[in-house]
Design an enzyme around this catalytic site. Sequence first.
Site, PDB file in Angstrom:
ATOM      1  N   GLY A  10     -31.015  20.253  43.786  1.00  0.00           N
ATOM      2  CA  GLY A  10     -31.981  20.503  42.726  1.00  0.00           C
ATOM      3  C   GLY A  10     -32.812  19.268  42.439  1.00  0.00           C
ATOM      4  NE  ARG A  71     -30.063  24.603  44.412  1.00  0.00           N
ATOM      5  CZ  ARG A  71     -29.598  23.661  43.595  1.00  0.00           C
ATOM      6  NH1 ARG A  71     -28.629  22.863  44.019  1.00  0.00           N
ATOM      7  NH2 ARG A  71     -30.077  23.508  42.379  1.00  0.00           N
ATOM      8  CG  ASP A 103     -21.351  18.473  43.518  1.00  0.00           C
ATOM      9  OD1 ASP A 103     -22.528  18.868  43.632  1.00  0.00           O
ATOM     10  OD2 ASP A 103     -20.480  19.119  42.901  1.00  0.00           O
ATOM     11  CB  THR A 126     -26.347  15.577  38.629  1.00  0.00           C
ATOM     12  OG1 THR A 126     -26.147  16.778  37.872  1.00  0.00           O
ATOM     13  CG2 THR A 126     -25.418  14.521  38.075  1.00  0.00           C
ATOM     14  CG  ASP A 128     -25.776  20.175  35.664  1.00  0.00           C
ATOM     15  OD1 ASP A 128     -26.522  20.570  34.744  1.00  0.00           O
ATOM     16  OD2 ASP A 128     -25.616  20.789  36.717  1.00  0.00           O
ATOM     17  CG  ASP A 130     -21.974  17.754  37.370  1.00  0.00           C
ATOM     18  OD1 ASP A 130     -22.673  16.902  37.973  1.00  0.00           O
ATOM     19  OD2 ASP A 130     -21.970  18.958  37.683  1.00  0.00           O
ATOM     20  NE  ARG A 172     -22.228  24.162  40.064  1.00  0.00           N
ATOM     21  CZ  ARG A 172     -22.755  23.481  41.076  1.00  0.00           C
ATOM     22  NH1 ARG A 172     -23.789  23.969  41.732  1.00  0.00           N
ATOM     23  NH2 ARG A 172     -22.277  22.296  41.409  1.00  0.00           N
ATOM     24  CD  GLU A 223     -26.562  27.131  34.620  1.00  0.00           C
ATOM     25  OE1 GLU A 223     -27.532  27.910  34.696  1.00  0.00           O
ATOM     26  OE2 GLU A 223     -26.405  26.169  35.388  1.00  0.00           O
ATOM     27  NE  ARG A 265     -35.941  39.375  19.027  1.00  0.00           N
ATOM     28  CZ  ARG A 265     -37.257  39.578  18.973  1.00  0.00           C
ATOM     29  NH1 ARG A 265     -38.074  38.805  19.691  1.00  0.00           N
ATOM     30  NH2 ARG A 265     -37.767  40.526  18.212  1.00  0.00           N
ATOM     31  CG  HIS A 271     -35.635  26.112  37.768  1.00  0.00           C
ATOM     32  ND1 HIS A 271     -35.114  27.374  37.760  1.00  0.00           N
ATOM     33  CD2 HIS A 271     -35.044  25.468  38.810  1.00  0.00           C
ATOM     34  CE1 HIS A 271     -34.268  27.517  38.767  1.00  0.00           C
ATOM     35  NE2 HIS A 271     -34.195  26.373  39.413  1.00  0.00           N
ATOM     36  CG  LEU A 272     -39.283  25.456  31.084  1.00  0.00           C
ATOM     37  CD1 LEU A 272     -39.231  26.073  29.698  1.00  0.00           C
ATOM     38  CD2 LEU A 272     -40.653  24.848  31.351  1.00  0.00           C
TER      39      LEU A 272
END
Length: 341
Positions: A10, A71, A103, A126, A128, A130, A172, A223, A265, A271-272
């Site tokens: 990503g 990817r 990773d 990353t 994330d 992580d 993730r 997510e 809502r 992807h923003l």
Amino acid sequence: MKVGLLTGGGDCPGLNAVIRAVTRRVTDAGGACVGVQEGWRGLVRGMFQPLEPATVEASLGRGGTILGSSRTNPYKSPDADIPRLRRNFAAAGLDALVVVGGDDTLGVAARLINDFELPIVGVPKTIDNDLMLADFSFGFDTAVNVVVEAVERLRTTAESHRRIMVVETMGRSTGWLACFAGMAVGADYILVPEIPIDVPHLVAALKRQQGSAKNHAILVVAEGARYSDASPAVLESEDFGHPRLGGVGALIANVINRQLRVETRTVVLGHLQRGGAPTAHDRVLATRLGLAAAELVLRRRFGTVLTLRGAQIADVPLDSSALANRSLDLAFYQDAAAFFY
């Protein structure tokens, strides 16, 4: 020395700062740099572009990657793709390869080092946050700020319509992004993969809030958040075998609608969170990592990957043990939870 650069997985704010730093440092030392386009796909297909200091200089503040990414996993079809990869590496006359990725991308690099002793230096990235390799990864700070800006915009709508807004972020398997962004915006509740969703506790917290003067609520959910007896919501899988997640925000919104009968809502930021110019923090960190990677290449310390502990950059052998996943430090979540009603 001729050095290739590859960005895989990503995209992430700060990648261009790494490319710029490596290119400048290597060329200043009398070497040359070549960009491998679209991650491992570019090395399998022989897709290269020259990198010169003059051409990369303006990319420091750009998001994404000027080399492109994918990817692609060459070990998915090893009999065909690995020989092509090795032939293209040799045909390009490369003496070393700097691999910037998470990773999955670095996992391929580790296998190539182990299987063929390919001269590789890894740079972790990353949004994330992580990876055990780094206390904080470049791209993370930018992503947090993107979420914060989005939530602050959503808050005015939530206030105006007396709504509950559920904001779904990336994450993730870890909740770093959701937790930090949620804390920064004063979210009324945060859901992360490390802690199973407790619907009674969530509903009770929102009910208590309804009794206060506040007429709206903001929830931030990663997510990968899930119930204790269920898997996360899965959309599809990808080349490295990971599921592509999404939809938990809508599930939570439906629960709130049914149990509290409050208009709720969902906004999926998607992807923003990867896009836009990197923050000053990420530009500085990515530049430092790029310079450090170039130094390892020039010293021929191959088979290594950079680490960040506090403010100190070091390197360790690039193998499977170096690519362990790092869960959210729950001390941060406990601090955030102090503000749940």
